[in-house]
Design a protein around this motif. Sequence first.
Motif, short mmCIF file in Angstrom:
data_model
loop_
_atom_site.label_atom_id
_atom_site.label_comp_id
_atom_site.label_asym_id
_atom_site.label_seq_id
_atom_site.Cartn_x
_atom_site.Cartn_y
_atom_site.Cartn_z
N GLU A 21 31.68 44.53 44.29
CA GLU A 21 32.90 45.37 45.02
C GLU A 21 33.62 45.58 46.39
OE1 GLU A 21 32.56 47.55 40.57
OE2 GLU A 21 33.79 48.71 41.86
N ILE A 22 34.58 45.22 46.69
CA ILE A 22 34.77 45.74 48.31
C ILE A 22 36.01 46.23 47.99
CG2 ILE A 22 35.64 44.96 49.94
CD1 ILE A 22 33.69 42.12 49.70
N GLU A 23 36.19 47.60 48.64
CA GLU A 23 37.09 48.40 49.10
C GLU A 23 37.89 47.71 50.02
OE1 GLU A 23 35.92 50.90 45.83
OE2 GLU A 23 37.76 51.79 47.22
N SER A 24 39.09 48.40 50.11
CA SER A 24 40.17 47.55 50.56
C SER A 24 40.31 48.31 52.19
CB SER A 24 41.76 48.37 51.10
OG SER A 24 42.73 48.03 50.91
N GLY A 25 40.29 47.64 53.16
CA GLY A 25 40.15 47.57 54.52
C GLY A 25 38.54 48.05 55.17
N SER A 26 37.79 46.96 54.07
CA SER A 26 36.61 47.02 54.48
C SER A 26 36.16 45.50 55.13
CB SER A 26 35.12 46.81 53.63
OG SER A 26 35.81 47.76 52.54
N PHE A 27 35.16 45.96 56.34
CA PHE A 27 34.78 44.81 57.19
C PHE A 27 33.74 45.05 57.05
CE2 PHE A 27 34.60 43.37 61.58
CZ PHE A 27 33.72 41.49 61.10
N VAL A 28 33.42 43.20 55.96
CA VAL A 28 32.29 43.68 55.06
C VAL A 28 30.81 41.61 56.04
CG1 VAL A 28 30.82 42.44 53.15
CG2 VAL A 28 32.82 43.77 53.00
N THR A 29 30.57 41.86 56.37
CA THR A 29 30.27 40.22 56.87
C THR A 29 28.88 40.19 55.47
OG1 THR A 29 28.15 42.24 57.93
CG2 THR A 29 29.67 41.61 59.38
N VAL A 30 28.95 38.83 56.10
CA VAL A 30 28.08 38.90 54.53
C VAL A 30 27.45 37.43 54.84
CG1 VAL A 30 28.24 36.24 52.72
CG2 VAL A 30 30.50 38.08 53.19
N ARG A 54 41.52 44.81 47.80
CA ARG A 54 39.99 45.94 47.12
C ARG A 54 40.06 44.16 46.04
NH1 ARG A 54 37.26 49.45 44.56
NH2 ARG A 54 36.91 49.12 42.89
N ILE A 55 38.71 43.85 46.38
CA ILE A 55 38.97 42.95 46.06
C ILE A 55 37.18 43.31 44.81
CG2 ILE A 55 37.12 40.60 45.86
CD1 ILE A 55 37.89 40.31 49.27
N GLU A 56 37.50 42.34 43.29
CA GLU A 56 35.88 43.15 42.38
C GLU A 56 35.73 41.56 42.03
OE1 GLU A 56 36.73 46.34 40.05
OE2 GLU A 56 38.84 45.93 40.62
N ALA A 57 34.36 41.34 42.40
CA ALA A 57 34.14 39.45 41.67
C ALA A 57 33.45 40.26 40.92
CB ALA A 57 33.59 39.48 42.64
N LYS A 58 33.54 39.88 39.22
CA LYS A 58 32.52 40.15 38.26
C LYS A 58 31.43 39.00 37.74
CE LYS A 58 35.05 43.79 36.76
NZ LYS A 58 35.71 44.61 35.72
N LEU A 110 41.79 41.02 42.46
CA LEU A 110 42.23 41.21 44.01
C LEU A 110 43.50 42.15 43.55
CD1 LEU A 110 42.76 37.65 45.85
CD2 LEU A 110 40.80 38.60 45.25
N ASP A 111 43.65 43.48 44.18
CA ASP A 111 43.81 44.45 44.44
C ASP A 111 44.85 44.89 42.62
OD1 ASP A 111 45.56 44.36 47.38
OD2 ASP A 111 44.46 45.19 46.45
N GLY A 112 43.20 44.57 42.20
CA GLY A 112 43.45 44.69 40.57
C GLY A 112 44.21 43.89 39.54
N VAL A 113 44.37 42.89 40.24
CA VAL A 113 45.36 41.37 39.39
C VAL A 113 44.32 40.75 39.25
CG1 VAL A 113 47.13 40.37 39.58
CG2 VAL A 113 47.04 41.83 40.42
N LEU A 114 44.06 39.71 38.04
CA LEU A 114 43.14 38.52 37.79
C LEU A 114 43.87 37.70 38.50
CD1 LEU A 114 41.04 37.78 36.35
CD2 LEU A 114 42.31 36.73 34.60
#
Lengths: 474, 311
Positions: free
Chosen positions: A25-34, A2-6, A62-66
């Motif tokens: 915020e990108i959930e785990s297992g997603s396929f995101v195209t940028v 899981r990705i959280e960019a702030k 990344l998975d809740g860890v800075l």
Amino acid sequence: MRIEAKYISQVYPNGSYGLDDFSVEIESGSFVTVLGESGCGKTTLLRVLSGLERYACGELYLDGVLSTDIKLKQRKTAMVFQEYLLYPKFTVWENVKTALERYDLDGAEVMRRVNKALRDFGLTDVASQLPRNLSGGQQQRVALAKAVVTDPELLLFDEPLSNVAEEQRAEYMSLISELKARLPQTTFVYVTHNVKEALTLGEKLLVMKDGKAVQYGDTAFVSRNPYSAEVLGVLYGTQAEGNRIYNPATKEFVVLDADGECLSGQPRYLKLPASLDGRTLKLGGTQIETDEDYPFRFIGTGKDTYAYIPSDKISGSPFRGSEALEAERDGENYIVAGVKVRLCGIKDFCGKLYFPSDSVLLYENGVRALAHYRINDVNCYGAVRSGYLRLPCGKIAYRGKNGRVRVTLRGGNKAVTDKKGLKFTCLGEDDFGEFRIAYLRLKGFDNYVTLKTGKTYGKKRIKPDLFEAVVRYE
Amino acid sequence: MKKGFIYRLIYGKGKEKDFTLQNLPATRTKQFFFVFKNYFGKIFRVNLLAGLFVIPYLVWDFILTGYVARFMRGLPAEEQFSHLLRLSLLQYGTEIPMIMLAFLGLAGGFYIIRRLFWGAPVMILKDFGKGIRQSWKQYLALGFITGLFNFGASYFINFNLLTVSKEVEFIHVLAIFGIVLLTLICFVALVFALAQSSLYGMTFFGLVKNSFILTFKRLFRGLGIFLLSVLPVLAFRFMPWAFMQIIGGCLTLIIGIGFALCVQTAFCLKVFDEFINAKSYPKFVNLGLNSGVSFFEALNEEPAEEQDDEN
């Protein structure tokens, strides 16, 4: 993963921004195209996610860890580049094997994994060949095998099809889709400037422009409900005609407001009048209590205040950490606290709209008035170790002799500025016993800076050697 | 984007079509050029590694050859003859253990070169060691026999040269010619023995017997290939000037061994495919060529680290 960019910003030495207040915020297992034009920050985003580049300010979890707490070697990230980046003097087998060298695996396990990767990508017949003998598509498959052999949790693609022949692209895209089906737990982030790839491959689409995330959501939703003319321009290259713009996906014209936002589409934010009563934030009939453990801190005066809630975070059903707003429905329009807004894709609506309490942005006279990230032991400890000054939405600028410059002030070391200090106004402080968090505003600019310090600063000059900041002139 | 000259030199021009098994060479001869061109770096490293094992022999031989030549210079034939046995023992006898050591290097070299021809994954250091571990006994035995033969043949030639007389000159010449021919035949058999020992698991007696059978089945071609593989470097070796011998030694260490191994492996694989693999190991026939299967298919399983994949 899981990705959280702030509010991540990345500044280059020439003063240009690779990323500018980027949040997603990108959930785990997603396929995101940028998707975005050249120079919009897509590759910078990948490099920041992979750890190849450090960001100047903001937070990446990344998975809740800075991310700054994770060593590069421990990141389960792999990247597939545009230029393949295969060793020219190594065979295909050896190239794939090199990806496992940083892991402490025995020879039999290495051979098993490499042979399996070669079989999965149909490379057994060319295992002993050098990359120069292979076609572009085969080389890209080798690059893919090299990335996948490490069992990554995050797989990044940097325009991998740019050097692949047209006739092989469809095959490669179907290979990536099959790969995603085989790796459901792995997050894919695929960067491209090709709209067809973007609309075909991923389930989520992130549109970027000038280092910012302009819209993020389900691919089908974004293509049908763009926020602004910018998004339509990136997606389809369409130009506005007066106050309207054509959306090829819906075969309709979209009306634009004066800021270029799509009126007939979903707005980016739900904007509601708000007020602060002590430590209670009131908006739209909802009261949110702020305290030391709460994820934001008010640093304004409480006058002429509006709350902005990202519309893509609004849901029809409650979830953990959410607050509720009373609303009435009219088709795809909702009336909240007297404000009419178009919200698409709301499911299970039962008279209330729910939003994450920590997603509220508070503005006072157009100036952001909230310290907008978690003030808790994890974050503050990270700040102590890194010594960095936090800039969640900071746009502090410093004009040097040469005009627009980037100034880095090192904590405890020499300053690179030719001024003796920067004048701040202290807006408030939080005392955590061993340290304090001070909220400072640089005079003449619209945002704030937080400073972790053992001392109190009011309207005083702050010596540059007490904190570290990346600044630019706005 | 157009790529520059250096880029194209390193990365190639960029192929439009996929590389398949059909793009592999059709014959072992063409495969020699393919392997030598594509894997030159690996062959060079193999050469250096094998060269480490050959250096003691080259150095010792260079020193003793000079010593013996200086010792014998100016002496009459009878006196030279009186020293012949002692000096032969000194030179060729002491070289036997060094020849055995050199053969250990060849064990690793043959193993790697054969895998390159087969299209198998190669890890230079690891596979070099594996090649030695696999066949060191037989290679040491072959080295011992070669050293003994070297001693015997050299003594016999020098004996004939020193005892030649006008009355029986023809017989001496015939004897020398005979021993040279026998030497060449034995070297061809030796090459077959080395290649078989690296590839097949067989008894030493079987190895020697098979080698001579194959030698006489392909005698002239074998002689030609053997000379082709060693002549470019040996040409320097047999020149009378020390400087040329040093150059020959350096060439041996740089690429001579690798070149010889490649030539001999290509030839041996062709012969093995015809006489051995066709009957006993059909999957290995033409392995690495466009008419064969891929290496992974030939093995039909994931190779573990310690598995003997030749049998």
